[in-house]
Design an enzyme around this catalytic site. Structure first.
Site, PDB file in Angstrom:
ATOM      1  N   GLY A  78       0.591  -1.193  -0.337  1.00  0.00           N
ATOM      2  CA  GLY A  78      -0.260  -0.345  -0.143  1.00  0.00           C
ATOM      3  C   GLY A  78       0.486   1.258  -0.110  1.00  0.00           C
ATOM      4  CG  ASP A 101      -1.676   1.839   2.803  1.00  0.00           C
ATOM      5  OD1 ASP A 101      -1.084   1.494   4.243  1.00  0.00           O
ATOM      6  OD2 ASP A 101      -2.163   0.676   2.124  1.00  0.00           O
ATOM      7  CG  ASP A 161      -9.184   1.320   9.889  1.00  0.00           C
ATOM      8  OD1 ASP A 161      -9.205   1.938  10.194  1.00  0.00           O
ATOM      9  OD2 ASP A 161      -9.055   0.795   8.443  1.00  0.00           O
ATOM     10  CE  LYS A 221      -9.885   3.640   6.690  1.00  0.00           C
ATOM     11  NZ  LYS A 221     -10.683   2.712   6.632  1.00  0.00           N
ATOM     12  CG  PHE A 244     -12.673  -0.090   1.531  1.00  0.00           C
ATOM     13  CD1 PHE A 244     -12.225  -0.166   3.032  1.00  0.00           C
ATOM     14  CD2 PHE A 244     -11.772   0.479   0.709  1.00  0.00           C
ATOM     15  CE1 PHE A 244     -10.782  -1.078   2.919  1.00  0.00           C
ATOM     16  CE2 PHE A 244     -10.683  -0.639   0.277  1.00  0.00           C
ATOM     17  CZ  PHE A 244     -10.199  -1.037   1.226  1.00  0.00           C
ATOM     18  CB  VAL A 245      -9.585   5.847   1.321  1.00  0.00           C
ATOM     19  CG1 VAL A 245     -11.015   7.211   1.727  1.00  0.00           C
ATOM     20  CG2 VAL A 245      -8.566   5.654   1.784  1.00  0.00           C
ATOM     21  CG  ASP A 278      -5.043  -3.585  -2.190  1.00  0.00           C
ATOM     22  OD1 ASP A 278      -5.182  -2.720  -0.603  1.00  0.00           O
ATOM     23  OD2 ASP A 278      -5.791  -4.259  -2.793  1.00  0.00           O
ATOM     24  NE  ARG A 295      -1.943  -2.637  -4.485  1.00  0.00           N
ATOM     25  CZ  ARG A 295      -2.015  -2.990  -3.280  1.00  0.00           C
ATOM     26  NH1 ARG A 295      -2.173  -1.882  -2.370  1.00  0.00           N
ATOM     27  NH2 ARG A 295      -2.116  -4.163  -2.714  1.00  0.00           N
TER      28      ARG A 295
HETATM   29  P1  XMP Z   1      -5.013  -1.620  10.204  1.00  0.00           P
HETATM   30  O1  XMP Z   1      -6.222  -1.781  10.322  1.00  0.00           O
HETATM   31  O2  XMP Z   1      -4.127  -2.709  10.436  1.00  0.00           O
HETATM   32  O3  XMP Z   1      -4.472  -2.164   8.606  1.00  0.00           O
HETATM   33  O4  XMP Z   1      -4.587  -0.231  10.740  1.00  0.00           O
HETATM   34  C1  XMP Z   1      -3.892  -1.192   7.916  1.00  0.00           C
HETATM   35  C2  XMP Z   1      -4.355  -1.620   7.030  1.00  0.00           C
HETATM   36  O5  XMP Z   1      -5.478  -1.988   6.546  1.00  0.00           O
HETATM   37  C3  XMP Z   1      -5.110  -1.640   5.194  1.00  0.00           C
HETATM   38  N1  XMP Z   1      -6.530  -1.086   4.837  1.00  0.00           N
HETATM   39  C4  XMP Z   1      -7.637   0.051   3.918  1.00  0.00           C
HETATM   40  N2  XMP Z   1      -6.691  -0.067   2.411  1.00  0.00           N
HETATM   41  N3  XMP Z   1      -8.765   1.371   2.146  1.00  0.00           N
HETATM   42  C5  XMP Z   1      -7.660   0.535   1.924  1.00  0.00           C
HETATM   43  O6  XMP Z   1      -7.250   0.734   0.695  1.00  0.00           O
HETATM   44  C6  XMP Z   1      -8.911   2.036   3.235  1.00  0.00           C
HETATM   45  O7  XMP Z   1      -9.809   2.375   3.959  1.00  0.00           O
HETATM   46  C7  XMP Z   1      -8.192   1.013   4.460  1.00  0.00           C
HETATM   47  N4  XMP Z   1      -8.086   1.052   5.884  1.00  0.00           N
HETATM   48  C8  XMP Z   1      -7.172  -0.133   6.052  1.00  0.00           C
HETATM   49  C9  XMP Z   1      -4.212  -0.986   4.511  1.00  0.00           C
HETATM   50  O8  XMP Z   1      -3.946  -2.295   3.826  1.00  0.00           O
HETATM   51  C10 XMP Z   1      -3.303  -0.526   5.440  1.00  0.00           C
HETATM   52  O9  XMP Z   1      -2.237  -1.040   5.634  1.00  0.00           O
END
Ligand code: XMP
Length: 179
Positions: free
Chosen positions: A45, A100, A103, A131, A152-153, A159, A165
């Site tokens: 990402g 990237d 979350d 987020k 969700f972005v 991706d 991407r």
């Molecule tokens: P966590 O929840 O582990 O998330 O902090 C990190 C990974 O989850 C993916 N992620 C997203 N990917 N749009 C995406 O394309 C989103 O809104 C999103 N939220 C989480 C991403 O791979 C990130 O590294």
């Protein structure tokens, strides 16, 4: 591809300006660091963000790739797993993780724990997006591009099922595509 994007959340010119500002913040932080730093991008990402960010960083660096499983495409509740660890010695090095999005923090908690065990001189984290809705207290980024709402972005490296991407803006995916 365009038809799958509900709306643009952050346009490319706004991203470009903020990435350059982040690079200035990072350059100030490491201004007195001798011997260069090690950048650890979390794949896949971070690739576009990484490519743009590092070209504004005016010091020596090594790049050590790390890959974590994308647990979102698999069973809900399955923790992220390390698929590829960094291959260079990090002891006494200044390490900057680049990802990237922050979350729930599950991915970066794993990454930071793994890297801290290698005894670097310092360990910091730069994320393009955070987020705020779910941002955990124990996983803190040192450099943050944008705080965003809980949508969700995709695009600019992010991706859904390995697609989008290459979309140059950060956009909100149509909910019917992933629900
Ligand atoms: P966590 O929840 O582990 O998330 O902090 C990190 C990974 O989850 C993916 N992620 C997203 N990917 N749009 C995406 O394309 C989103 O809104 C999103 N939220 C989480 C991403 O791979 C990130 O590294």
């Amino acid at each position: 591809m365009e038809a799958d994007i509900e709306r643009i959340l952050i346009p490319r010119d706004v991203i470009a300006t903020r990435v350059r500002e982040m690079a200035s913040e990072i350059a100030r932080t490491y201004a007195n660091t001798l011997g260069g730093i090690v950048i650890v991008p979390v794949l896949a990402g971070s690739i576009i963000f990484l490519a743009d960010l590092i070209r504004w960083l005016p010091f020596k660096m090594r790049i050590a790739l790390m890959t974590v499983s994308s647990y979102r495409d698999k069973t809900v509740g399955q923790p992220p797993r390390l698929l590829q660890d960094v291959s260079i010695d990090l002891r006494d090095r200044h390490v900057l993780v680049v990802d990237d999005i922050l979350d729930t923090g599950n991915t970066l908690r794993l990454v930071m724990g793994q890297l801290a065990a290698r005894q670097p001189a310092s360990l910091r984290m730069a994320v393009l997006l955070r987020k705020t809705a779910k941002a955990p207290r124990d996983v803190k980024a040192d450099f943050i591009g944008f705080d965003i709402e809980d949508v969700f972005v995709v695009g600019y490296g992010l991706d859904f099922k390995d697609l989008y991407r290459n979309w140059p803006d950060i956009g909100v995916l149509r909910p019917e595509l992933y629900s």
